[in-house]
Write an enzyme that holds these catalytic residues in place. Structure first.
Site, PDB file in Angstrom:
ATOM      1  N   ASP A 207       0.859  -1.193   0.000  1.00 30.33           N
ATOM      2  CA  ASP A 207       0.000   0.000   0.000  1.00 30.33           C
ATOM      3  C   ASP A 207       0.891   1.238   0.000  1.00 30.33           C
ATOM      4  O   ASP A 207       2.112   1.148   0.199  1.00 30.33           O
ATOM      5  CB  ASP A 207      -0.925   0.018   1.249  1.00 30.33           C
ATOM      6  CG  ASP A 207      -2.221   0.802   1.044  1.00 30.33           C
ATOM      7  OD1 ASP A 207      -2.153   1.983   0.652  1.00 30.33           O
ATOM      8  OD2 ASP A 207      -3.301   0.234   1.277  1.00 30.33           O
ATOM      9  N   GLY A 233       4.423   1.139  -1.613  1.00 27.88           N
ATOM     10  CA  GLY A 233       4.583   1.345  -3.050  1.00 27.88           C
ATOM     11  C   GLY A 233       3.305   1.850  -3.674  1.00 27.88           C
ATOM     12  O   GLY A 233       2.291   2.029  -2.995  1.00 27.88           O
ATOM     13  N   ASP A 234       3.397   2.060  -4.993  1.00 31.59           N
ATOM     14  CA  ASP A 234       2.302   2.646  -5.760  1.00 31.59           C
ATOM     15  C   ASP A 234       1.849   1.622  -6.791  1.00 31.59           C
ATOM     16  O   ASP A 234       2.626   1.257  -7.681  1.00 31.59           O
ATOM     17  CB  ASP A 234       2.844   3.917  -6.433  1.00 31.59           C
ATOM     18  CG  ASP A 234       1.838   4.576  -7.356  1.00 31.59           C
ATOM     19  OD1 ASP A 234       0.739   4.016  -7.577  1.00 31.59           O
ATOM     20  OD2 ASP A 234       2.161   5.665  -7.882  1.00 31.59           O
ATOM     21  N   PHE A 235       0.604   1.147  -6.679  1.00 29.49           N
ATOM     22  CA  PHE A 235       0.171   0.082  -7.589  1.00 29.49           C
ATOM     23  C   PHE A 235      -0.001   0.558  -9.024  1.00 29.49           C
ATOM     24  O   PHE A 235      -0.220  -0.253  -9.918  1.00 29.49           O
ATOM     25  CB  PHE A 235      -1.043  -0.691  -7.074  1.00 29.49           C
ATOM     26  CG  PHE A 235      -2.264   0.085  -6.623  1.00 29.49           C
ATOM     27  CD1 PHE A 235      -2.798   1.135  -7.359  1.00 29.49           C
ATOM     28  CD2 PHE A 235      -2.929  -0.310  -5.456  1.00 29.49           C
ATOM     29  CE1 PHE A 235      -3.943   1.805  -6.941  1.00 29.49           C
ATOM     30  CE2 PHE A 235      -4.087   0.355  -5.033  1.00 29.49           C
ATOM     31  CZ  PHE A 235      -4.589   1.424  -5.779  1.00 29.49           C
ATOM     32  N   HIS A 253     -13.106  -0.556  -7.115  1.00 28.17           N
ATOM     33  CA  HIS A 253     -14.277   0.349  -7.100  1.00 28.17           C
ATOM     34  C   HIS A 253     -13.883   1.812  -6.874  1.00 28.17           C
ATOM     35  O   HIS A 253     -14.686   2.710  -7.086  1.00 28.17           O
ATOM     36  CB  HIS A 253     -15.340  -0.126  -6.092  1.00 28.17           C
ATOM     37  CG  HIS A 253     -15.131   0.322  -4.675  1.00 28.17           C
ATOM     38  ND1 HIS A 253     -16.167   0.546  -3.800  1.00 28.17           N
ATOM     39  CD2 HIS A 253     -13.996   0.593  -3.974  1.00 28.17           C
ATOM     40  CE1 HIS A 253     -15.695   0.928  -2.631  1.00 28.17           C
ATOM     41  NE2 HIS A 253     -14.387   0.962  -2.699  1.00 28.17           N
ATOM     42  N   ASP A 254     -12.623   2.042  -6.454  1.00 27.15           N
ATOM     43  CA  ASP A 254     -12.152   3.424  -6.263  1.00 27.15           C
ATOM     44  C   ASP A 254     -11.792   4.123  -7.573  1.00 27.15           C
ATOM     45  O   ASP A 254     -11.547   5.337  -7.564  1.00 27.15           O
ATOM     46  CB  ASP A 254     -10.865   3.433  -5.414  1.00 27.15           C
ATOM     47  CG  ASP A 254     -11.127   3.224  -3.928  1.00 27.15           C
ATOM     48  OD1 ASP A 254     -12.255   3.481  -3.478  1.00 27.15           O
ATOM     49  OD2 ASP A 254     -10.183   2.810  -3.225  1.00 27.15           O
ATOM     50  N   GLU A 281     -15.333  -7.349  -3.694  1.00 29.02           N
ATOM     51  CA  GLU A 281     -16.011  -6.100  -4.063  1.00 29.02           C
ATOM     52  C   GLU A 281     -17.516  -6.266  -3.965  1.00 29.02           C
ATOM     53  O   GLU A 281     -18.031  -7.377  -4.088  1.00 29.02           O
ATOM     54  CB  GLU A 281     -15.699  -5.716  -5.531  1.00 29.02           C
ATOM     55  CG  GLU A 281     -14.276  -5.282  -5.828  1.00 29.02           C
ATOM     56  CD  GLU A 281     -13.967  -3.840  -5.410  1.00 29.02           C
ATOM     57  OE1 GLU A 281     -14.818  -3.161  -4.792  1.00 29.02           O
ATOM     58  OE2 GLU A 281     -12.837  -3.394  -5.710  1.00 29.02           O
ATOM     59  N   GLU A 312     -19.213   1.271  -8.683  1.00 32.27           N
ATOM     60  CA  GLU A 312     -19.533  -0.133  -8.442  1.00 32.27           C
ATOM     61  C   GLU A 312     -19.878  -0.749  -9.794  1.00 32.27           C
ATOM     62  O   GLU A 312     -20.518  -0.093 -10.625  1.00 32.27           O
ATOM     63  CB  GLU A 312     -20.704  -0.268  -7.467  1.00 32.27           C
ATOM     64  CG  GLU A 312     -20.458   0.372  -6.106  1.00 32.27           C
ATOM     65  CD  GLU A 312     -19.247  -0.174  -5.363  1.00 32.27           C
ATOM     66  OE1 GLU A 312     -18.874  -1.346  -5.576  1.00 32.27           O
ATOM     67  OE2 GLU A 312     -18.641   0.573  -4.571  1.00 32.27           O
TER      68      GLU A 312
HETATM   69  C1  SAM Z   1     -10.840   1.702  -0.029  1.00 34.75           C
HETATM   70  S1  SAM Z   1      -9.287   1.403   0.690  1.00 34.75           S
HETATM   71  C2  SAM Z   1      -9.327  -0.343   0.899  1.00 34.75           C
HETATM   72  C3  SAM Z   1      -8.356  -0.839   1.934  1.00 34.75           C
HETATM   73  C4  SAM Z   1      -8.418  -2.353   2.195  1.00 34.75           C
HETATM   74  N1  SAM Z   1      -8.165  -3.116   0.997  1.00 34.75           N
HETATM   75  C5  SAM Z   1      -9.756  -2.706   2.782  1.00 34.75           C
HETATM   76  O1  SAM Z   1     -10.645  -3.129   2.033  1.00 34.75           O
HETATM   77  O2  SAM Z   1      -9.922  -2.538   4.000  1.00 34.75           O
HETATM   78  C6  SAM Z   1      -8.199   1.635  -0.685  1.00 34.75           C
HETATM   79  C7  SAM Z   1      -6.750   1.390  -0.370  1.00 34.75           C
HETATM   80  O3  SAM Z   1      -5.986   1.604  -1.563  1.00 34.75           O
HETATM   81  C8  SAM Z   1      -4.780   2.249  -1.197  1.00 34.75           C
HETATM   82  N2  SAM Z   1      -4.207   2.953  -2.367  1.00 34.75           N
HETATM   83  C9  SAM Z   1      -4.737   4.025  -2.987  1.00 34.75           C
HETATM   84  N3  SAM Z   1      -3.924   4.405  -4.001  1.00 34.75           N
HETATM   85  C10 SAM Z   1      -2.882   3.541  -3.999  1.00 34.75           C
HETATM   86  C11 SAM Z   1      -1.717   3.415  -4.814  1.00 34.75           C
HETATM   87  N4  SAM Z   1      -1.495   4.259  -5.840  1.00 34.75           N
HETATM   88  N5  SAM Z   1      -0.854   2.405  -4.564  1.00 34.75           N
HETATM   89  C12 SAM Z   1      -1.085   1.543  -3.519  1.00 34.75           C
HETATM   90  N6  SAM Z   1      -2.173   1.618  -2.720  1.00 34.75           N
HETATM   91  C13 SAM Z   1      -3.053   2.614  -2.953  1.00 34.75           C
HETATM   92  C14 SAM Z   1      -5.214   3.194  -0.112  1.00 34.75           C
HETATM   93  O4  SAM Z   1      -4.133   3.687   0.659  1.00 34.75           O
HETATM   94  C15 SAM Z   1      -6.183   2.323   0.680  1.00 34.75           C
HETATM   95  O5  SAM Z   1      -5.548   1.587   1.682  1.00 34.75           O
END
Ligand code: SAM
Length: 349
Positions: A207, A233-235, A253-254, A281, A312
């Site tokens: 994350d 890291g950055d996905f 979903h984000d 999801e 969604e």
């Molecule tokens: C909606 S939360 C879900 C967290 C966890 N999977 C859960 O369901 O409890 C989205 C997660 O994506 C992570 N995230 C957002 N952008 C990211 C990126 N570019 N690289 C890695 N993680 C990222 C956020 O920090 C957050 O923890």
């Protein structure tokens, strides 16, 4: 007592519509109760607003009105005139008790969410998220810049995740894997539960630094820290390579389709040939009805519209994203204990 008018009779169309119109009031009452720590302050027994006001830093007569509103919602009970006790429902606003939703109440009724929802009309007219319109940045950039808010967000996500972990480990056999990466795994709540149920599995919580800061503590508490690394890291750049399972809960979903495919492509590059991609999801039904679970789904979808810019999706929409990134859907498992949430398995093609 005066006669009820037709529109006041519970269940009539007017009463139902009026309750929906006023829904924001209940949301803010619950938020303020969470903010003041009312549930924690009542944990040791019933109290009056006079007694609570000092500890809650509140104006006693106004706090009394808030307590009364909470009683009307079923979170408190007025056990004798002006003395209020927690109900089982209200107890879920306590901090760090099983089933707690306090951080969820802090997050969703909090300033950022409140402002963004207040501009829903603009999002519906333009398609623009309110994070861009009002804050000029994405949701996760905002959280990176506001560590206090990130902590509430991460805890709120973990509160939601705790409600599905049992269903996930019951529905799916993780013992066939050697290494599981939780992509965007937040504070590690999901992977901690999976590792606890799967003694030979190893894992990685991957994350942003703002997302997984709390993971070491969580993994330690679950007794799985020695089998799980925490990697920042950055996905959108890459995900840790060579694992045979990648789980993404509440990640896709984000994001819009383009960004979602970019995440999937990075998982495709990383995954071993016999690996599985696992999504947890909400899955949008093809036809929405007026039910509790469909309402929850549709409202989270609007939340994604105003805040994160995601959506969604239906199964067919997930299939299209998989196809664009070199995966195919292999299993679709609705989780029976948590209406609307499903586990979707895909394999590289
Ligand atoms: C909606 S939360 C879900 C967290 C966890 N999977 C859960 O369901 O409890 C989205 C997660 O994506 C992570 N995230 C957002 N952008 C990211 C990126 N570019 N690289 C890695 N993680 C990222 C956020 O920090 C957050 O923890």
């Amino acid at each position: 007592m005066s006669q009820l008018t037709t529109s006041e009779i519970a269940g009539s169309p007017s009463a139902t519509l009026a309750a929906l119109i006023n829904g924001f009031m209940a949301s803010q009452v619950v938020h303020v109760a969470a903010k003041l720590g009312v549930a924690d302050l009542l944990a040791d027994g019933a109290k009056t607003a006079e007694t609570l006001a000092g500890q809650a830093d509140a104006h006693a007569p106004s706090l009394h009105r808030l307590l009364r509103a909470l009683a009307s919602l079923g979170l408190l009970e007025e056990v004798e005139p002006a003395r209020f006790a927690l109900t089982a429902l209200g107890a879920q606003l306590r901090t760090a008790v099983p089933g707690s939703l306090r951080n969820r109440a802090l997050l969703f009724g909090g300033d950022r969410s409140w402002r963004c929802w207040g501009e829903l009309l603009h999002s519906v007219r333009t398609g623009e998220t309110q994070m861009q319109h009002l804050y000029g940045m994405g949701s996760f950039e905002y959280l990176t810049e506001h560590p206090g808010q990130a902590e509430i967000f991460n805890e709120a996500m973990a509160e939601g995740t705790r409600q599905v972990t049992r269903a996930v480990v019951t529905a799916y056999d993780f013992s066939r894997f050697r290494m599981l990466v939780d992509v965007g795994g937040g504070n590690g709540t999901l992977i901690a539960a999976i590792l606890a149920a799967t003694p030979k599995l190893r894992g990685i919580v991957f994350d942003l630094p703002s997302g997984n800061a709390g993971a070491p503590r969580q993994l330690e508490a679950a007794g799985v820290a020695e089998r799980c690394d925490v990697i920042e890291g950055d996905f959108f750049r890459s995900v840790p390579p060579s694992a045979d399972a990648y789980v993404l809960k509440a990640i896709i979903h984000d994001w819009d389709d383009e960004r979602s495919i970019a995440i999937f492509k990075n998982c495709r590059r990383a995954i071993s040939a016999d690996g599985k991609l696992l999504l947890v999801e909400r899955v949008m039904p093809v036809k929405v009805e007026a039910s509790q679970s469909h309402r929850q789904m549709a409202m989270v979808d609007i939340h994604m519209l105003v805040l994160a810019g995601g959506r969604e999706r239906t199964v067919a929409e997930y299939q299209a994203l998989f196809a664009a990134a070199g995966f195919e859907l292999t299993r679709f498992l609705p989780l029976p204990e948590v209406a609307g949430i499903s586990l979707i398995e895909a394999a590289p093609v």
